[in-house]
Design an enzyme around this catalytic site. Sequence first.
Site, mmCIF file in Angstrom:
data_model
loop_
_atom_site.group_PDB
_atom_site.id
_atom_site.type_symbol
_atom_site.label_atom_id
_atom_site.label_comp_id
_atom_site.label_asym_id
_atom_site.label_seq_id
_atom_site.Cartn_x
_atom_site.Cartn_y
_atom_site.Cartn_z
ATOM 1 N N ASP A 154 0.850 -1.351 -0.086
ATOM 2 C CA ASP A 154 0.136 0.275 0.285
ATOM 3 C C ASP A 154 0.796 1.234 0.094
ATOM 4 O O ASP A 154 0.345 2.180 -0.499
ATOM 5 C CB ASP A 154 -0.819 0.198 1.651
ATOM 6 C CG ASP A 154 -1.808 -1.367 2.014
ATOM 7 O OD1 ASP A 154 -1.509 -2.095 0.930
ATOM 8 O OD2 ASP A 154 -2.639 -1.158 1.843
ATOM 9 N N GLU A 169 -6.564 -10.968 -4.079
ATOM 10 C CA GLU A 169 -6.199 -12.175 -3.364
ATOM 11 C C GLU A 169 -6.824 -13.449 -2.964
ATOM 12 O O GLU A 169 -6.929 -14.702 -2.586
ATOM 13 C CB GLU A 169 -6.123 -12.241 -1.981
ATOM 14 C CG GLU A 169 -5.131 -10.651 -1.908
ATOM 15 C CD GLU A 169 -4.745 -10.360 0.071
ATOM 16 O OE1 GLU A 169 -6.037 -10.507 0.574
ATOM 17 O OE2 GLU A 169 -3.847 -9.435 0.144
ATOM 18 N N LYS A 224 -10.988 -10.003 -6.739
ATOM 19 C CA LYS A 224 -11.169 -8.884 -5.123
ATOM 20 C C LYS A 224 -11.421 -7.293 -5.364
ATOM 21 O O LYS A 224 -11.527 -6.573 -5.233
ATOM 22 C CB LYS A 224 -9.966 -9.754 -4.324
ATOM 23 C CG LYS A 224 -10.025 -8.538 -3.096
ATOM 24 C CD LYS A 224 -9.540 -9.248 -1.906
ATOM 25 C CE LYS A 224 -9.127 -8.068 -1.200
ATOM 26 N NZ LYS A 224 -8.457 -9.230 0.155
ATOM 27 N N GLN A 225 -9.977 -7.402 -6.358
ATOM 28 C CA GLN A 225 -9.969 -5.811 -6.478
ATOM 29 C C GLN A 225 -8.970 -6.223 -7.976
ATOM 30 O O GLN A 225 -8.506 -6.907 -8.075
ATOM 31 C CB GLN A 225 -8.497 -5.644 -5.444
ATOM 32 C CG GLN A 225 -7.322 -6.075 -5.417
ATOM 33 C CD GLN A 225 -6.883 -6.087 -3.754
ATOM 34 O OE1 GLN A 225 -7.008 -7.103 -2.880
ATOM 35 N NE2 GLN A 225 -5.888 -5.161 -4.029
#
Length: 730
Positions: free
Chosen positions: A327, A468, A583-584
Amino acid sequence: MINWKIDEEGFFEDRITANGNKFLVGNGYMGIRGTLTEYDKHKFTAVNLAGIYDQVGDGWREPLNAPNGLYTTVELDGESYTLPDKKPAFHSMSLDYRHGIFSRKTTWKTEKGTLTVTEERFASLKEKHLITMKYTVTSERDGIIRLITGIDGDVWDINGPHYDDVLLSEEGNIIKAVGITHESKDKVVVFEVYNADFLSTEEIHKADRTISRVLTFHAKAGKTYTINKFISVFTSKDREDYMDRAKTVVDGAEKAGYEAALKSHFKEWEKKWSISEVTIEGDDAAMEGLNYSIYHLHCIAPRHSDSLSIAARGLSGQTYKGAVFWDTEMFMLDFFLFTEPEVAKTLLKYRIDTLDGALKKAKSYGYDGAFYAWESQEGGYDACSDYNVTDVFTGRQMRTYFKDKQIHISSAVVYGIMRYVNYTGNKDLLEEGGDRVILECARFYYDLLVKRVPIDRYELHDVIGPDEYHERVNNNAYTNRMAKYTFDSAVTVLDWLLKEKSLDTKALEQKGYDLKGLKATYEDAAKRLYIPEPDEKTGIIPQFDGYEKLEDVGLGELKGRILHEKEYWGGAYGIASHTKVIKQADVVTLMNLFSEDYSKDLLRKNWDYYEPRTEHGSSLSACMYAMLACKCSMPDKAYPLFRKSADADLSGGGKQWAGLIYIGGTHPAASGGAYMTAIEGFAGIHEENGVLKAKAALPAKWERLSFKLIYKGDLYGVMVTKDRAEVTLL
Ligand code: BGC
């Protein structure tokens, strides 16, 4: 124009946890959750400290919360007035996010007349070890008031208690609480001094890890009584003379007074905004969300250190173990690079100084080079557990492979360092060990390459990409491309080392690096490493080998299969694992970082394909889609995703649970992502042959977007409208 304030009127018990994040104040050394002075640990009250951790038994290692020096409650004529126990007649909370000041006002009805308390507090941005609070009480009737105020050492812990003992004492006008940590016996020291504008009797009480003064006085109807509290926080890790400093800081602050502390704090915040404020004309809500995000980034910037990074939940508590993830480099770094490059350097120095941890981690798996911690704590210790999620159906721990297989973490470190070199124009970080970090990350990927002998190409197998939910896949496009980026960066750095005298080539050679040989090796690796290509017919890049064969179910339909609201979607049996739902942002992150490698048509096709298949189950997701949408000239599609990132902590949304694990807190990566979307997306800031350029893609409502930024040591002003983009050297 916005008023730089977040206000909430009314008392809502179910918002206590979310408001702890929303109303947080902080100064990089500590974060103080937006809870009230009368709250204890059951309300997730915390003065969360940066970079100091503790572990108890087999529990997760997590950061420390300091004893809470703000603790204060009030009694009138023997009756206690606290929230949430006593329903208020009026309650409001406010955060001045331009200056990091929290305030509240609460009024209760008593048998005769009302009782009102106010508090205002801040974690000084000037003196990073100081918290200051002004507390007032006003009763509409004469009566005896008891103010109980002190330091509550019975702190909130998720996997604690982290203090074996809390020593309570007093010295002159100072009261003290010293927590002794379980693992390393470090000390967390909190000193408190107060002054009051009234006379009272004073008794000191010590019980249950709490030291408090009880101030008793006759209150006159309608008169306001004020106390100012000065609280210092140090740890034995900070400096040798931490005890003396803790005393000097509170003594000095008390002598100078509340207003002086406020003034210097205020000035420091104004200095930050003089560079970092972003103005959006035509859309106050967006301007508010964005600057509120920037506020949070300022609150967690480790300016008190020259080698420290930022945890995934900032300084909002112990969730995610206070650990540093990708991040920082991929989502937060740009903000600091553009507004305060010294902080960017501090963040990256942390990676240089934790290289040993990364080398050890690689070795523990039998690999060469640097495999950075997925959840990094001090020394690069990987706090990520083998079992990150609890199966809600059986109550059993589920084996997850985040720590073992998210090898893309090392490339994020390389990306951060190279970006720093590019955007500051400085090679100082390379000289201070960044060169070795890059070479060791390249060595790591090199050791992982799988050679497909008949087709003479290299692949990376058994990894987890940013998404993930799909574990242990082969040739995740993002990971492969970032590994190639790492090899390319290593080659660039080796070139510099071989050509530029300023870099310390000898030191590396003495450590056994064959610079020329490595250059040839990594050139070859970069060339042969397989990067999944867009499909010839559809233009879609498969996220990993076999992705195209997974079940193509809509997000809505998938949600219909949920049996338990907290069930985990990934892992072996998760509802998403065998589908195309992710997920992303994964391929979209790749395309965003390397957009120049693809035509606009391909960028658009992949955006259109992956967006409806993305849960945005991580707060890191929306901004990547938003930025790529800008690059595809779709600012209005980018806009709601930008707002989602910018408002992540304002709206109190976001996931609170992963399986049965509480993951709430602030979302600094989303804050950083919102900033990047505004600057690099809507304003289109980019480099062209070493020159900073803007390329506007503004949402319909926006009339003008303007801000300042630092590039290669110079300050620039940027102004963008729908048909103009100006970058001016200031
Ligand atoms: C995300 C990761 C992220 C981590 C910390 C996870 O939910 O999937 O990409 O690094 O949270 O924010």
